[in-house]
Design an enzyme around this catalytic site. Structure first.
Site, PDB file in Angstrom:
ATOM      1  N   THR A   1       4.896  11.262   7.716  1.00 15.30           N
ATOM      2  CA  THR A   1       5.117  10.946   9.128  1.00 15.30           C
ATOM      3  C   THR A   1       6.691  11.390   9.415  1.00 15.30           C
ATOM      4  OG1 THR A   1       5.935   9.543  10.801  1.00 15.30           O
ATOM      5  CG2 THR A   1       6.135   8.656   8.546  1.00 15.30           C
ATOM      6  N   ASP A   2       6.857  12.017  10.630  1.00 12.64           N
ATOM      7  CA  ASP A   2       8.099  12.528  11.068  1.00 12.64           C
ATOM      8  C   ASP A   2       9.075  11.067  11.200  1.00 12.64           C
ATOM      9  OD1 ASP A   2       7.379  11.183  13.184  1.00 12.64           O
ATOM     10  OD2 ASP A   2       7.567  12.806  14.571  1.00 12.64           O
ATOM     11  N   GLU A   3       8.697   9.984  11.253  1.00 14.88           N
ATOM     12  CA  GLU A   3       9.318   8.573  11.449  1.00 14.88           C
ATOM     13  C   GLU A   3      10.598   8.469  10.140  1.00 14.88           C
ATOM     14  OE1 GLU A   3       7.457   5.572  13.165  1.00 14.88           O
ATOM     15  OE2 GLU A   3       5.855   6.726  13.853  1.00 14.88           O
TER      16      GLU A   3
ATOM     17  N   THR B   1       0.827  -1.099   0.126  1.00 16.69           N
ATOM     18  CA  THR B   1      -0.060   0.000   0.109  1.00 16.69           C
ATOM     19  C   THR B   1       0.883   1.259   0.008  1.00 16.69           C
ATOM     20  OG1 THR B   1      -1.822  -0.852   0.876  1.00 16.69           O
ATOM     21  CG2 THR B   1      -1.545   1.312   1.521  1.00 16.69           C
TER      22      THR B   1
ATOM     23  N   ASN C   1       3.759  12.142  16.124  1.00 19.04           N
ATOM     24  CA  ASN C   1       2.602  11.542  16.514  1.00 19.04           C
ATOM     25  C   ASN C   1       1.156  12.064  16.783  1.00 19.04           C
ATOM     26  OD1 ASN C   1       5.143   9.916  17.254  1.00 19.04           O
ATOM     27  ND2 ASN C   1       3.729   8.354  17.996  1.00 19.04           N
TER      28      ASN C   1
ATOM     29  N   TYR D   1       7.832   0.457   8.495  1.00 18.91           N
ATOM     30  CA  TYR D   1       6.690   1.103   8.281  1.00 18.91           C
ATOM     31  C   TYR D   1       7.374   2.563   7.831  1.00 18.91           C
ATOM     32  CZ  TYR D   1       3.821   5.378   9.637  1.00 18.91           C
ATOM     33  OH  TYR D   1       3.275   6.516   9.574  1.00 18.91           O
TER      34      TYR D   1
ATOM     35  N   LYS E   1       7.243   4.638   4.111  1.00 16.25           N
ATOM     36  CA  LYS E   1       6.732   5.988   4.103  1.00 16.25           C
ATOM     37  C   LYS E   1       7.804   6.880   3.321  1.00 16.25           C
ATOM     38  CE  LYS E   1       3.349   7.520   5.391  1.00 16.25           C
ATOM     39  NZ  LYS E   1       1.838   7.678   4.801  1.00 16.25           N
TER      40      LYS E   1
ATOM     41  N   ALA F   1      10.286   3.020   6.691  1.00  9.57           N
ATOM     42  CA  ALA F   1      10.997   2.814   5.439  1.00  9.57           C
ATOM     43  C   ALA F   1       9.863   3.063   4.093  1.00  9.57           C
ATOM     44  CB  ALA F   1      11.921   1.818   5.257  1.00  9.57           C
TER      45      ALA F   1
ATOM     46  N   LYS G   1      -2.656   1.823  18.892  1.00 10.16           N
ATOM     47  CA  LYS G   1      -1.576   2.915  18.864  1.00 10.16           C
ATOM     48  C   LYS G   1      -1.522   3.276  20.505  1.00 10.16           C
ATOM     49  CE  LYS G   1      -0.828   3.228  14.669  1.00 10.16           C
ATOM     50  NZ  LYS G   1      -1.496   3.961  13.804  1.00 10.16           N
TER      51      LYS G   1
ATOM     52  N   ASP H   1      11.445  -4.397  24.702  1.00  7.99           N
ATOM     53  CA  ASP H   1      11.475  -3.401  24.063  1.00  7.99           C
ATOM     54  C   ASP H   1      11.029  -3.919  22.544  1.00  7.99           C
ATOM     55  OD1 ASP H   1      11.489  -0.872  23.335  1.00  7.99           O
ATOM     56  OD2 ASP H   1      13.782  -0.769  23.767  1.00  7.99           O
ATOM     57  N   ARG H   2      10.669  -2.992  21.656  1.00  9.47           N
ATOM     58  CA  ARG H   2      10.037  -3.098  20.105  1.00  9.47           C
ATOM     59  C   ARG H   2      11.574  -3.051  19.694  1.00  9.47           C
ATOM     60  NH1 ARG H   2       7.179   1.901  17.727  1.00  9.47           N
ATOM     61  NH2 ARG H   2       5.294   0.749  18.194  1.00  9.47           N
TER      62      ARG H   2
HETATM   63  P1  NAD Z   1      -4.885   4.722  10.082  1.00  4.36           P
HETATM   64  O1  NAD Z   1      -4.038   2.937   9.896  1.00  4.36           O
HETATM   65  O2  NAD Z   1      -5.924   4.920  11.255  1.00  4.36           O
HETATM   66  O3  NAD Z   1      -5.754   4.675   8.566  1.00  4.36           O
HETATM   67  C1  NAD Z   1      -5.264   4.152   7.490  1.00  4.36           C
HETATM   68  C2  NAD Z   1      -6.427   4.152   6.323  1.00  4.36           C
HETATM   69  O4  NAD Z   1      -6.068   3.875   5.076  1.00  4.36           O
HETATM   70  C3  NAD Z   1      -7.458   2.998   6.833  1.00  4.36           C
HETATM   71  O5  NAD Z   1      -9.002   3.561   6.907  1.00  4.36           O
HETATM   72  C4  NAD Z   1      -7.608   1.850   5.759  1.00  4.36           C
HETATM   73  O6  NAD Z   1      -8.477   1.076   5.762  1.00  4.36           O
HETATM   74  C5  NAD Z   1      -6.866   2.660   4.725  1.00  4.36           C
HETATM   75  N1  NAD Z   1      -6.084   1.915   3.798  1.00  4.36           N
HETATM   76  C6  NAD Z   1      -5.215   1.253   4.187  1.00  4.36           C
HETATM   77  N2  NAD Z   1      -4.758   0.595   2.835  1.00  4.36           N
HETATM   78  C7  NAD Z   1      -5.527   1.204   1.820  1.00  4.36           C
HETATM   79  C8  NAD Z   1      -5.509   0.987   0.447  1.00  4.36           C
HETATM   80  N3  NAD Z   1      -4.605   0.126  -0.389  1.00  4.36           N
HETATM   81  N4  NAD Z   1      -6.118   1.773  -0.387  1.00  4.36           N
HETATM   82  C9  NAD Z   1      -7.336   2.518   0.368  1.00  4.36           C
HETATM   83  N5  NAD Z   1      -7.257   2.597   1.574  1.00  4.36           N
HETATM   84  C10 NAD Z   1      -6.590   2.081   2.239  1.00  4.36           C
HETATM   85  O7  NAD Z   1      -3.753   5.656   9.942  1.00  4.36           O
HETATM   86  P2  NAD Z   1      -3.740   6.997  10.407  1.00  4.36           P
HETATM   87  O8  NAD Z   1      -3.005   7.136  11.820  1.00  4.36           O
HETATM   88  O9  NAD Z   1      -5.051   7.820  10.161  1.00  4.36           O
HETATM   89  O10 NAD Z   1      -2.503   7.948   9.434  1.00  4.36           O
HETATM   90  C11 NAD Z   1      -3.174   8.453   8.275  1.00  4.36           C
HETATM   91  C12 NAD Z   1      -1.676   8.627   7.457  1.00  4.36           C
HETATM   92  O11 NAD Z   1      -1.118   9.810   8.229  1.00  4.36           O
HETATM   93  C13 NAD Z   1      -0.758   7.715   7.242  1.00  4.36           C
HETATM   94  O12 NAD Z   1      -0.335   7.871   5.966  1.00  4.36           O
HETATM   95  C14 NAD Z   1      -0.028   7.738   8.302  1.00  4.36           C
HETATM   96  O13 NAD Z   1       1.465   7.312   7.446  1.00  4.36           O
HETATM   97  C15 NAD Z   1       0.298   9.562   8.524  1.00  4.36           C
HETATM   98  N6  NAD Z   1       0.770   9.859   9.931  1.00  4.36           N
HETATM   99  C16 NAD Z   1       0.210   9.270  10.911  1.00  4.36           C
HETATM  100  C17 NAD Z   1       0.548   9.765  12.237  1.00  4.36           C
HETATM  101  C18 NAD Z   1      -0.223   9.118  13.547  1.00  4.36           C
HETATM  102  O14 NAD Z   1       0.207   9.452  14.595  1.00  4.36           O
HETATM  103  N7  NAD Z   1      -1.210   8.340  13.172  1.00  4.36           N
HETATM  104  C19 NAD Z   1       1.482  10.453  12.209  1.00  4.36           C
HETATM  105  C20 NAD Z   1       2.175  11.300  11.206  1.00  4.36           C
HETATM  106  C21 NAD Z   1       1.778  10.687   9.871  1.00  4.36           C
HETATM  107  P1  TYD Z   2       3.033   4.117  18.566  1.00  2.00           P
HETATM  108  O1  TYD Z   2       1.740   4.726  18.995  1.00  2.00           O
HETATM  109  O2  TYD Z   2       2.807   2.637  18.120  1.00  2.00           O
HETATM  110  O3  TYD Z   2       3.424   5.212  17.855  1.00  2.00           O
HETATM  111  P2  TYD Z   2       5.010   5.276  16.745  1.00  2.00           P
HETATM  112  O4  TYD Z   2       5.613   3.944  17.014  1.00  2.00           O
HETATM  113  O5  TYD Z   2       4.642   5.578  15.522  1.00  2.00           O
HETATM  114  O6  TYD Z   2       5.630   6.396  17.515  1.00  2.00           O
HETATM  115  O7  TYD Z   2       4.045   4.127  19.825  1.00  2.00           O
HETATM  116  C1  TYD Z   2       4.227   5.319  20.336  1.00  2.00           C
HETATM  117  C2  TYD Z   2       5.257   5.101  21.576  1.00  2.00           C
HETATM  118  O8  TYD Z   2       4.725   4.243  22.634  1.00  2.00           O
HETATM  119  C3  TYD Z   2       6.478   4.509  20.991  1.00  2.00           C
HETATM  120  O9  TYD Z   2       7.790   4.790  21.422  1.00  2.00           O
HETATM  121  C4  TYD Z   2       6.237   2.974  21.390  1.00  2.00           C
HETATM  122  C5  TYD Z   2       5.554   3.139  22.575  1.00  2.00           C
HETATM  123  N1  TYD Z   2       4.635   1.952  22.678  1.00  2.00           N
HETATM  124  C6  TYD Z   2       4.679   1.159  24.032  1.00  2.00           C
HETATM  125  O10 TYD Z   2       5.400   1.474  25.031  1.00  2.00           O
HETATM  126  N2  TYD Z   2       3.762   0.299  24.198  1.00  2.00           N
HETATM  127  C7  TYD Z   2       2.703   0.070  23.468  1.00  2.00           C
HETATM  128  O11 TYD Z   2       2.152  -0.963  23.719  1.00  2.00           O
HETATM  129  C8  TYD Z   2       2.774   0.579  22.101  1.00  2.00           C
HETATM  130  C9  TYD Z   2       1.768   0.179  21.007  1.00  2.00           C
HETATM  131  C10 TYD Z   2       3.613   1.639  21.813  1.00  2.00           C
END
Ligand code: NAD
Ligand code: TYD
Length: 357
Positions: free
Chosen positions: A138-140, A104, A193, A164, A168, A166, A203, A293-294
């Site tokens: 994302t900032d990642e 995706t 985040n 993830y 993005k 990589a 999350k 840890d992750r």
């Molecule tokens: P999310 O996982 O909650 O939602 C992703 C959505 O995309 C879902 O509704 C899913 O069904 C849809 N989707 C997945 N694959 C698809 C495909 N092939 N075609 C059409 N739809 C598809 O994600 P989110 O947290 O809402 O993040 C949205 C975007 O923002 C992502 O690109 C993510 O990388 C970016 N982002 C997220 C965060 C965060 O903290 N959540 C921070 C910075 C950037």
């Molecule tokens: P997450 O919400 O998965 O966002 P991201 O990895 O994209 O930053 O995680 C946020 C932080 O929380 C990250 O440092 C990993 C940590 N974390 C835990 O400590 N326990 C958990 O169960 C999860 C899901 C995340």
């Protein structure tokens, strides 16, 4: 006479940030919205339920990688912009299985860009000049910071560390390439985040809220000293609206909350809020469990968002305390939404990731 609303094609609009964006666009009557979403485990039509009878919103189930479908939607609805949220977004899932992330985030984004480019190349005049492809990232992609490093700027080199991140970074590279090669008017945003209503409870923040309320362990990875820069989702959405209206093609904009906190601090604040809102026999802090840890866990993220402030006049409205209180209250008052996402798939994930039976 008021001019007709512009139309947006919003991909991934049934996910967390996408749904918040679609709802805000419609509440503020800024656009007619076509939501395209594959409805993976993370997509949830219940999040868009407030728009059930809205004639300015249409939901289409489908994949951003489906060129025929996307081309058809572009021809039919003639959007002024595409806002691409569609992605696989959870780091832990990318560690378990990178393939859907490549499919995706890389191939899907590539296909969407190609289809959008063909559409845009056939536009003329004002419609061609004003068209935008807004890519939400994302900032990642920038990798991990040391404790004293300055925050990420728009020119920080990419150094992704998870599958993830990589995937993005690869998508962001494709977006950039379509600007330089074909002139497609793209804009990329790299955000820190997010947290807030409608976030899938895999999350950190919604996971901890729901685990706490269920009386289950609150699993903090490693020593809990990893730092994230938290932004309330409505502030992200407001930033994206500004970027769409005022951002310059070919540019990237970093979006962040100036809220650097360790995971331990975040979980403590969630427990303290729950202690005041829904007190139990002991503090929810007693449920905290430090777990393995992750792998490849990035130590610190922080965003320098001065470009957004300087050039687009955007500033976050919420502090972490106000945003977190709104978030906790939202999860406490939306049991139907929570019941809906607690499907078999979610239970399978909890069992796999945290060994919960
Ligand atoms: P999310 O996982 O909650 O939602 C992703 C959505 O995309 C879902 O509704 C899913 O069904 C849809 N989707 C997945 N694959 C698809 C495909 N092939 N075609 C059409 N739809 C598809 O994600 P989110 O947290 O809402 O993040 C949205 C975007 O923002 C992502 O690109 C993510 O990388 C970016 N982002 C997220 C965060 C965060 O903290 N959540 C921070 C910075 C950037
Ligand atoms: P997450 O919400 O998965 O966002 P991201 O990895 O994209 O930053 O995680 C946020 C932080 O929380 C990250 O440092 C990993 C940590 N974390 C835990 O400590 N326990 C958990 O169960 C999860 C899901 C995340």
């Amino acid at each position: 006479m008021t001019p007709p609303l512009p139309t947006l094609l919003v991909t991934g609009g049934a996910g967390f940030i996408g749904a918040n964006f679609v709802l805000q666009m419609r509440q503020r009557q800024q656009a007619t919205v076509i939501t395209l979403d594959k409805l993976t485990y993370a997509g949830n039509l219940q999040s868009l339920a407030p728009l059930k009878d809205d004639p300015h919103h249409r939901f289409v189930r489908g994949d951003i990688g489906n060129r025929e479908l996307v081309a058809h939607l572009l021809e039919q609805f003639q959007p002024a912009a595409i806002v691409n949220f569609a992605a696989e977004s959870h780091v832990d899932r990318s560690i378990v299985s990178p393939e859907p992330f490549l499919q995706t985030n890389v191939l899907g984004t590539g296909a969407l860009l190609e289809t959008a480019c063909r559409y845009w190349q056939r536009l003329t005049g004002d419609r061609r000049d004003r068209f935008r492809f807004l890519h939400v990232s994302t900032d990642e992609v920038y990798g991990s910071l040391g404790p004293d490093d300055p925050p990420f700027t728009e020119t920080t080199p990419f150094a992704p560390n998870s599958p993830y991140a990589a995937s993005k970074a690869a998508a962001d590279g494709l977006v950039r390439a379509f600007f330089h090669t074909y002139g497609l008017p793209v804009i990329t945003t790299n955000c820190s985040n997010n947290y807030g209503p409608y976030q899938f409870p895999e999350k950190l923040i919604p996971l901890m809220i729901l685990q706490a309320l269920a009386g289950k362990p609150l699993p903090i990875y490693g020593d809990g000293q990893n730092v994230r820069d938290w932004l309330y989702v409505a502030d992200h959405v407001a930033a994206l609206a500004q970027v769409w209206q005022k951002g310059l093609p070919g540019e990237t904009y970093n979006i962040g909350g100036r809220n650097e906190l360790t995971n331990r601090e975040v979980v403590h604040q969630i427990c303290d809020l729950l202690d005041s809102r829904q007190p139990g026999p002991q503090s929810y802090r007693a449920q905290i469990a430090f777990v393995k840890d992750r792998p490849g866990h990035d130590r610190r993220y922080a965003i320098d968002c001065r470009k957004m402030e300087r050039e687009l006049g955007w500033q976050p409205q919420e502090t972490f305390a106000t945003g977190l209180a709104k978030t906790v209250d939202w999860y406490l008052t939306n049991p139907d939404w929570i019941a809906g996402v607690r499907s078999g798939e979610y239970q399978t994930w909890l069992a796999r990731q945290y060994g919960e039976g």
